[in-house]
Design a protein around this motif. Structure first.
Motif, PDB file in Angstrom:
ATOM      1  N   VAL A   1      51.338  48.876   7.123  1.00 42.17           N
ATOM      2  CA  VAL A   1      51.910  49.955   7.916  1.00 42.17           C
ATOM      3  C   VAL A   1      50.852  50.487   8.864  1.00 42.17           C
ATOM      4  O   VAL A   1      49.758  50.881   8.429  1.00 42.17           O
ATOM      5  N   VAL A   2      51.165  50.492  10.160  1.00 46.09           N
ATOM      6  CA  VAL A   2      50.236  50.961  11.180  1.00 46.09           C
ATOM      7  C   VAL A   2      50.967  51.860  12.162  1.00 46.09           C
ATOM      8  O   VAL A   2      52.196  51.944  12.157  1.00 46.09           O
ATOM      9  N   GLN A   3      50.211  52.522  13.017  1.00 49.52           N
ATOM     10  CA  GLN A   3      50.783  53.383  14.038  1.00 49.52           C
ATOM     11  C   GLN A   3      50.899  52.662  15.378  1.00 49.52           C
ATOM     12  O   GLN A   3      50.262  51.630  15.598  1.00 49.52           O
ATOM     13  N   VAL A   4      51.718  53.213  16.243  1.00 46.13           N
ATOM     14  CA  VAL A   4      51.883  52.655  17.585  1.00 46.13           C
ATOM     15  C   VAL A   4      50.522  52.517  18.271  1.00 46.13           C
ATOM     16  O   VAL A   4      49.710  53.434  18.244  1.00 46.13           O
ATOM     17  N   GLY A   5      50.283  51.352  18.864  1.00 48.02           N
ATOM     18  CA  GLY A   5      49.036  51.094  19.552  1.00 48.02           C
ATOM     19  C   GLY A   5      47.954  50.473  18.695  1.00 48.02           C
ATOM     20  O   GLY A   5      46.940  50.008  19.230  1.00 48.02           O
ATOM     21  N   ASP A   6      48.155  50.455  17.391  1.00 48.15           N
ATOM     22  CA  ASP A   6      47.174  49.879  16.482  1.00 48.15           C
ATOM     23  C   ASP A   6      47.230  48.353  16.492  1.00 48.15           C
ATOM     24  O   ASP A   6      48.092  47.747  17.128  1.00 48.15           O
ATOM     25  N   SER A   7      46.309  47.750  15.773  1.00 43.56           N
ATOM     26  CA  SER A   7      46.229  46.304  15.649  1.00 43.56           C
ATOM     27  C   SER A   7      46.317  45.875  14.198  1.00 43.56           C
ATOM     28  O   SER A   7      46.001  46.641  13.284  1.00 43.56           O
ATOM     29  N   LEU A   8      46.735  44.642  14.006  1.00 38.34           N
ATOM     30  CA  LEU A   8      46.864  44.071  12.680  1.00 38.34           C
ATOM     31  C   LEU A   8      46.697  42.559  12.787  1.00 38.34           C
ATOM     32  O   LEU A   8      47.013  41.970  13.827  1.00 38.34           O
ATOM     33  N   ARG A   9      46.214  41.952  11.728  1.00 41.16           N
ATOM     34  CA  ARG A   9      46.061  40.508  11.704  1.00 41.16           C
ATOM     35  C   ARG A   9      46.757  39.951  10.462  1.00 41.16           C
ATOM     36  O   ARG A   9      46.427  40.345   9.345  1.00 41.16           O
ATOM     37  N   VAL A  10      47.705  39.058  10.680  1.00 43.04           N
ATOM     38  CA  VAL A  10      48.376  38.393   9.580  1.00 43.04           C
ATOM     39  C   VAL A  10      47.904  36.953   9.504  1.00 43.04           C
ATOM     40  O   VAL A  10      47.590  36.331  10.521  1.00 43.04           O
ATOM     41  N   SER A  11      47.854  36.426   8.286  1.00 43.88           N
ATOM     42  CA  SER A  11      47.321  35.096   8.066  1.00 43.88           C
ATOM     43  C   SER A  11      48.304  34.244   7.282  1.00 43.88           C
ATOM     44  O   SER A  11      49.123  34.757   6.520  1.00 43.88           O
ATOM     45  N   CYS A  12      48.206  32.937   7.472  1.00 41.50           N
ATOM     46  CA  CYS A  12      49.026  31.975   6.762  1.00 41.50           C
ATOM     47  C   CYS A  12      48.129  30.874   6.217  1.00 41.50           C
ATOM     48  O   CYS A  12      47.381  30.248   6.975  1.00 41.50           O
ATOM     49  N   ALA A  13      48.220  30.647   4.930  1.00 46.29           N
ATOM     50  CA  ALA A  13      47.467  29.585   4.284  1.00 46.29           C
ATOM     51  C   ALA A  13      48.411  28.484   3.813  1.00 46.29           C
ATOM     52  O   ALA A  13      49.429  28.772   3.183  1.00 46.29           O
ATOM     53  N   ALA A  14      48.077  27.238   4.121  1.00 49.86           N
ATOM     54  CA  ALA A  14      48.902  26.094   3.754  1.00 49.86           C
ATOM     55  C   ALA A  14      48.232  25.285   2.655  1.00 49.86           C
ATOM     56  O   ALA A  14      47.014  25.112   2.642  1.00 49.86           O
ATOM     57  N   SER A  15      49.044  24.778   1.752  1.00 54.53           N
ATOM     58  CA  SER A  15      48.538  23.929   0.692  1.00 54.53           C
ATOM     59  C   SER A  15      49.614  22.939   0.276  1.00 54.53           C
ATOM     60  O   SER A  15      50.800  23.149   0.536  1.00 54.53           O
TER      61      SER A  15
END
Length: 124
Positions: free
Chosen positions: A11-25
Motif C-alpha cells: 500500500v502506497v500513496q499517490v506519487g510513490d514508487s514500488l517494485r514488484v518482482s517475479c521469480a521463475a522455477s
C-alpha cells in the motif's frame, strides 16, 4: 512446467514508487517471453508490460509508459517491474506471466504460465 511467484506489492500513496518482482522455477527453464498483467474486480485482465528473452526488449501499455520499467535477469530467471509516479487507477492485483510462443503479446490467452499475483494499492 514453470512456476512463477510474485512479491513486492503493498500500500502506497499517490506519487510513490514500488517494485514488484517475479521469480521463475521449474524442472526445465527455457527462453520464455515474460510479462506483467493487472486486474481489478470490474475489469478484464489488462496488459501492463512485456519483455523478450533475446535482448530484453520491453513493451508497455500506453497507460504506464514513462512511469513503469520492466527488466529481467535471464541467468536468474527473474523479472521485475518498477512502478513510479503511482496513481489510484494503478491499484490492482499484478500478475506475472510467461510463454514460449506469443502471438499477440498483449492478451492473457497468449501466456501459458501465471503466478498467483501481488496486490498493489495506491491511496490518495
Amino acid at each position: 512446467q514453470l512456476h512463477l511467484t510474485e512479491s513486492g506489492g503493498g500500500v502506497v500513496q499517490v506519487g510513490d514508487s514500488l517494485r514488484v518482482s517475479c521469480a521463475a522455477s521449474g524442472p526445465t527453464l527455457r527462453s520464455y517471453a515474460m510479462a506483467w498483467f493487472r486486474q481489478t474486480p470490474g475489469m478484464d485482465r489488462e496488459f501492463v508490460a512485456g519483455i523478450t528473452w533475446a535482448g530484453g526488449r520491453p513493451f508497455y501499455a500506453d497507460s504506464v509508459k514513462g512511469r513503469f520499467t520492466i527488466s529481467r535477469d535471464n541467468a536468474k530467471y527473474t523479472v521485475d517491474l518498477q512502478l513510479n509516479s503511482l496513481k489510484p487507477e494503478d491499484t490492482a492485483l499484478y500478475y506475472c506471466a510467461a510463454a514460449l510462443r506469443v502471438g499477440d503479446f498483449k492478451i492473457p490467452e497468449s501466456y501459458d504460465y501465471w503466478g498467483q499475483g501481488t496486490q498493489v494499492t495506491v491511496s490518495s
